[in-house]
Design a protein around this motif. Structure first.
Motif, PDB file in Angstrom:
ATOM      1  N   VAL A  15       0.855  -1.198   0.000  1.00 31.73           N
ATOM      2  CA  VAL A  15       0.000   0.000   0.000  1.00 31.73           C
ATOM      3  C   VAL A  15       0.887   1.243   0.000  1.00 31.73           C
ATOM      4  CG1 VAL A  15      -1.818  -1.239   1.284  1.00 31.73           C
ATOM      5  CG2 VAL A  15      -0.182   0.223   2.528  1.00 31.73           C
ATOM      6  N   PRO A  16       0.329   2.413  -0.352  1.00 32.76           N
ATOM      7  CA  PRO A  16       1.149   3.637  -0.332  1.00 32.76           C
ATOM      8  C   PRO A  16       1.655   3.943   1.082  1.00 32.76           C
ATOM      9  CG  PRO A  16      -0.939   4.010  -1.480  1.00 32.76           C
ATOM     10  CD  PRO A  16      -1.051   2.673  -0.829  1.00 32.76           C
ATOM     11  N   ILE A  17       2.917   4.382   1.160  1.00 30.44           N
ATOM     12  CA  ILE A  17       3.532   4.785   2.425  1.00 30.44           C
ATOM     13  C   ILE A  17       3.748   6.299   2.341  1.00 30.44           C
ATOM     14  CG2 ILE A  17       5.500   4.418   3.991  1.00 30.44           C
ATOM     15  CD1 ILE A  17       4.123   1.780   3.367  1.00 30.44           C
ATOM     16  N   PRO A  18       3.420   7.062   3.395  1.00 29.56           N
ATOM     17  CA  PRO A  18       3.611   8.520   3.324  1.00 29.56           C
ATOM     18  C   PRO A  18       5.048   8.877   2.937  1.00 29.56           C
ATOM     19  CG  PRO A  18       2.492   7.889   5.372  1.00 29.56           C
ATOM     20  CD  PRO A  18       2.892   6.610   4.686  1.00 29.56           C
ATOM     21  N   ASP A  19       5.180   9.868   2.048  1.00 26.34           N
ATOM     22  CA  ASP A  19       6.503  10.215   1.520  1.00 26.34           C
ATOM     23  C   ASP A  19       7.104  11.384   2.300  1.00 26.34           C
ATOM     24  OD1 ASP A  19       8.343   9.197  -0.268  1.00 26.34           O
ATOM     25  OD2 ASP A  19       7.831  10.616  -1.863  1.00 26.34           O
ATOM     26  N   THR A  20       7.132  11.251   3.621  1.00 29.68           N
ATOM     27  CA  THR A  20       7.722  12.288   4.472  1.00 29.68           C
ATOM     28  C   THR A  20       8.632  11.598   5.489  1.00 29.68           C
ATOM     29  OG1 THR A  20       5.884  12.094   6.028  1.00 29.68           O
ATOM     30  CG2 THR A  20       5.711  13.814   4.349  1.00 29.68           C
ATOM     31  N   GLY A  21       9.574  12.368   6.055  1.00 27.43           N
ATOM     32  CA  GLY A  21      10.447  11.821   7.092  1.00 27.43           C
ATOM     33  C   GLY A  21      11.111  10.535   6.633  1.00 27.43           C
ATOM     34  N   LEU A  22      11.083   9.546   7.499  1.00 26.38           N
ATOM     35  CA  LEU A  22      11.702   8.257   7.175  1.00 26.38           C
ATOM     36  C   LEU A  22      10.958   7.540   6.045  1.00 26.38           C
ATOM     37  CD1 LEU A  22      14.169   6.747   8.054  1.00 26.38           C
ATOM     38  CD2 LEU A  22      12.920   5.865  10.015  1.00 26.38           C
ATOM     39  N   GLY A  23       9.736   7.985   5.742  1.00 29.20           N
ATOM     40  CA  GLY A  23       8.993   7.432   4.604  1.00 29.20           C
ATOM     41  C   GLY A  23       9.742   7.607   3.291  1.00 29.20           C
ATOM     42  N   LEU A  24      10.551   8.686   3.182  1.00 26.05           N
ATOM     43  CA  LEU A  24      11.341   8.895   1.957  1.00 26.05           C
ATOM     44  C   LEU A  24      12.339   7.756   1.767  1.00 26.05           C
ATOM     45  CD1 LEU A  24      11.960  12.704   2.376  1.00 26.05           C
ATOM     46  CD2 LEU A  24      10.728  11.639   0.477  1.00 26.05           C
ATOM     47  N   ALA A  25      12.971   7.320   2.848  1.00 28.42           N
ATOM     48  CA  ALA A  25      13.924   6.202   2.756  1.00 28.42           C
ATOM     49  C   ALA A  25      13.184   4.899   2.461  1.00 28.42           C
ATOM     50  CB  ALA A  25      14.728   6.082   4.049  1.00 28.42           C
ATOM     51  N   ILE A  26      12.043   4.689   3.118  1.00 29.55           N
ATOM     52  CA  ILE A  26      11.264   3.468   2.885  1.00 29.55           C
ATOM     53  C   ILE A  26      10.829   3.405   1.417  1.00 29.55           C
ATOM     54  CG2 ILE A  26       9.094   2.289   3.432  1.00 29.55           C
ATOM     55  CD1 ILE A  26       9.318   3.525   6.275  1.00 29.55           C
ATOM     56  N   ASN A  27      10.315   4.521   0.897  1.00 27.52           N
ATOM     57  CA  ASN A  27       9.839   4.517  -0.495  1.00 27.52           C
ATOM     58  C   ASN A  27      10.980   4.376  -1.494  1.00 27.52           C
ATOM     59  OD1 ASN A  27       7.006   4.614  -0.165  1.00 27.52           O
ATOM     60  ND2 ASN A  27       7.156   6.768   0.438  1.00 27.52           N
ATOM     61  N   ASP A  28      12.149   4.939  -1.161  1.00 30.26           N
ATOM     62  CA  ASP A  28      13.337   4.754  -2.008  1.00 30.26           C
ATOM     63  C   ASP A  28      13.663   3.258  -2.126  1.00 30.26           C
ATOM     64  OD1 ASP A  28      16.092   5.674  -3.155  1.00 30.26           O
ATOM     65  OD2 ASP A  28      16.641   4.423  -1.435  1.00 30.26           O
ATOM     66  N   ARG A  29      13.681   2.553  -0.991  1.00 27.99           N
ATOM     67  CA  ARG A  29      14.001   1.117  -1.033  1.00 27.99           C
ATOM     68  C   ARG A  29      12.909   0.343  -1.764  1.00 27.99           C
ATOM     69  NH1 ARG A  29      16.947   4.342   1.230  1.00 27.99           N
ATOM     70  NH2 ARG A  29      18.487   3.811   2.841  1.00 27.99           N
ATOM     71  N   LEU A  30      11.645   0.699  -1.515  1.00 31.62           N
ATOM     72  CA  LEU A  30      10.537  -0.031  -2.166  1.00 31.62           C
ATOM     73  C   LEU A  30      10.554   0.182  -3.678  1.00 31.62           C
ATOM     74  CD1 LEU A  30       7.623   0.543   0.369  1.00 31.62           C
ATOM     75  CD2 LEU A  30       8.647  -1.667  -0.269  1.00 31.62           C
ATOM     76  N   ARG A  31      10.837   1.404  -4.123  1.00 30.14           N
ATOM     77  CA  ARG A  31      10.890   1.653  -5.578  1.00 30.14           C
ATOM     78  C   ARG A  31      11.986   0.824  -6.227  1.00 30.14           C
ATOM     79  NH1 ARG A  31       8.308   7.162  -5.059  1.00 30.14           N
ATOM     80  NH2 ARG A  31       9.895   7.690  -3.544  1.00 30.14           N
ATOM     81  N   ARG A  32      13.125   0.689  -5.537  1.00 30.16           N
ATOM     82  CA  ARG A  32      14.198  -0.126  -6.115  1.00 30.16           C
ATOM     83  C   ARG A  32      13.844  -1.614  -6.085  1.00 30.16           C
ATOM     84  NH1 ARG A  32      18.647   3.683  -6.609  1.00 30.16           N
ATOM     85  NH2 ARG A  32      17.970   5.467  -5.400  1.00 30.16           N
ATOM     86  N   ALA A  33      13.146  -2.019  -5.011  1.00 30.10           N
ATOM     87  CA  ALA A  33      12.707  -3.422  -4.941  1.00 30.10           C
ATOM     88  C   ALA A  33      11.720  -3.734  -6.060  1.00 30.10           C
ATOM     89  CB  ALA A  33      12.070  -3.704  -3.580  1.00 30.10           C
ATOM     90  N   ALA A  34      10.969  -2.711  -6.490  1.00 34.98           N
ATOM     91  CA  ALA A  34       9.944  -2.908  -7.523  1.00 34.98           C
ATOM     92  C   ALA A  34      10.494  -2.666  -8.933  1.00 34.98           C
ATOM     93  CB  ALA A  34       8.762  -1.977  -7.273  1.00 34.98           C
ATOM     94  N   ALA A  35      11.705  -2.135  -9.049  1.00 41.60           N
ATOM     95  CA  ALA A  35      12.265  -1.782 -10.364  1.00 41.60           C
ATOM     96  C   ALA A  35      12.490  -3.054 -11.198  1.00 41.60           C
ATOM     97  CB  ALA A  35      13.587  -1.046 -10.177  1.00 41.60           C
ATOM     98  N   PRO A  36      12.457  -2.909 -12.536  1.00 42.79           N
ATOM     99  CA  PRO A  36      12.699  -4.070 -13.393  1.00 42.79           C
ATOM    100  C   PRO A  36      14.023  -4.755 -13.032  1.00 42.79           C
ATOM    101  CG  PRO A  36      12.059  -2.171 -14.703  1.00 42.79           C
ATOM    102  CD  PRO A  36      12.247  -1.676 -13.295  1.00 42.79           C
ATOM    103  N   ARG A  37      13.973  -6.081 -12.968  1.00 39.49           N
ATOM    104  CA  ARG A  37      15.166  -6.844 -12.567  1.00 39.49           C
ATOM    105  C   ARG A  37      16.101  -7.025 -13.761  1.00 39.49           C
ATOM    106  NH1 ARG A  37      12.601  -9.811  -8.128  1.00 39.49           N
ATOM    107  NH2 ARG A  37      11.366  -8.160  -7.169  1.00 39.49           N
ATOM    108  N   PRO A  38      17.418  -7.137 -13.489  1.00 38.91           N
ATOM    109  CA  PRO A  38      18.359  -7.350 -14.598  1.00 38.91           C
ATOM    110  C   PRO A  38      18.169  -8.719 -15.244  1.00 38.91           C
ATOM    111  CG  PRO A  38      19.527  -7.353 -12.476  1.00 38.91           C
ATOM    112  CD  PRO A  38      18.086  -7.053 -12.180  1.00 38.91           C
TER     113      PRO A  38
END
Ligand code: AMP
Ligand code: MG
Length: 323
Positions: A300-323
């Protein structure tokens, strides 16, 4: 071939002394920090540092963070200007990594910098990390203690599951309290650039040293998903901005979630909606939901503030197309 398990030992004075001796001897030792478990090696020893890259399957162009016990030790490795010293005095020990010009007389293996003339340094605050650095008596290069590209470890068992016998000793210091990797700030040029968001927030840094820009590819600067390197990835696919989950998906929620439907299995990062708790649970929950038969983890969406910025950064990379 028999499979050897690494020693997993609590950080007693004896095991810390042994860990320090193993590091000085060129072996790899995993240890807890406040962010995630690190895979440590003597940063002055080319062969030990090369062993980190081999154990992780990490590309050699991806430089490592060097850990030391205090600011004075960091200043022997890198050139500190006024900004760097201010941050070192206020934010260390803690989850902040500074990228600085490397001192020619640092004694560090060239491999830690991956050919760059800069070095990333950090003074971690976790008491076990501090005790290990003092026992080793040298700078310790340490990326996260997992295979390259996969989910970072926040418990000793995560390290054993990920690296098995590729590590000699795992210092077992419980769960990592922060749970996402350090903030990485590049101060090697005139402008301060945030390379990776973490628990030390951009606004915390700006209060101390003035404006900070956000590096390319960083989740704070929206880029096309294809530009994001795949990283922190579980085996299952990761689907973001979910409002519910299919029967062959797992569901990862945040805050009150009674209205979010579906999923073969579900976990909540923080029922109370605490971003600190969510960061601490993030990697452990991703691992726990990454089960046979689960095609994707819907988040689900995680708020993009405070530590949420780090969480969303990791989640976006986890969701990025795999090599
Ligand atoms: P990890 O070891 O997986 O926590 O990642 C370390 C992060 O710090 C990576 O994003 C590296 O690219 C970054 N890093 C380490 N050293 C440098 C450096 N000298 N210049 C720029 N980034 C660096
Ligand atoms: Mg890592």
């Amino acid at each position: 071939m028999t499979e050897h398990r690494p020693d997993v030992a609590p950080p007693t004075p004896d095991t810390l002394a042994r860990a320090g001796a193993l590091l000085r001897d060129g072996a790899l030792v995993a240890f807890p920090t406040e962010t995630v478990y690190g895979l440590g090696a003597d940063a002055t020893d080319d062969r030990a540092v090369a062993a980190i890259f081999a154990a992780k399957g990490r590309p050699h162009f991806n430089p490592l963070i060097v850990h030391v016990s205090d600011l004075a030790a960091a200043e022997r490795l890198a050139v500190f200007d006024e900004r760097a010293r201010t941050l070192g005095e206020h934010a260390w020990p803690g989850p902040l990594t500074l990228v600085l010009p490397r001192r020619p007389d640092s004694g560090l293996s060239l491999l830690v910098s991956a050919g760059l003339d800069t070095v990333a340094v950090r003074v971690p605050g976790h008491p076990v990390a501090q005790a290990l650095l003092r026992a080793a008596g040298r700078p310790v290069a340490a990326p996260s203690a997992n295979r390259s590209g996969s989910v970072s470890p926040t418990t000793p068992m995560h390290v054993v599951d990920s690296l098995g016998d590729r590590v000699r000793l795992v210092l077992a210091g419980g769960r990592c309290p922060v749970g996402v990797e350090s903030t990485v700030l590049d101060l090697s040029g005139p402008a301060a650039v945030l390379l990776r968001p973490g628990a030390v927030l951009r606004e915390d840094v700006e209060r101390l040293i003035g404006p900070v820009s956000v590096g390319a590819g960083n989740a704070e600067a929206p880029t096309a998903p294809g530009q994001l390197a795949s990283h922190y990835a579980p085996r299952a696919a990761v689907r973001l901005e979910a409002t519910g989950a299919d029967p062959d998906e797992a569901l990862l929620t945040f805050g009150p979630d009674g209205f979010v439907r579906g999923g073969a299995v579900r976990l909540n990062l923080s029922p109370d909606g605490s971003l600190d708790e969510a960061a601490a649970n993030l990697f452990a929950h991703l691992r726990a939901l990454d089960r046979p038969g689960i095609r994707a983890i819907a988040v689900v969406p995680i708020p993009d503030t405070g530590l949420g910025l780090a969480i969303n950064d990791r989640l976006r990379r986890a969701a990025a197309p795999r090599p």
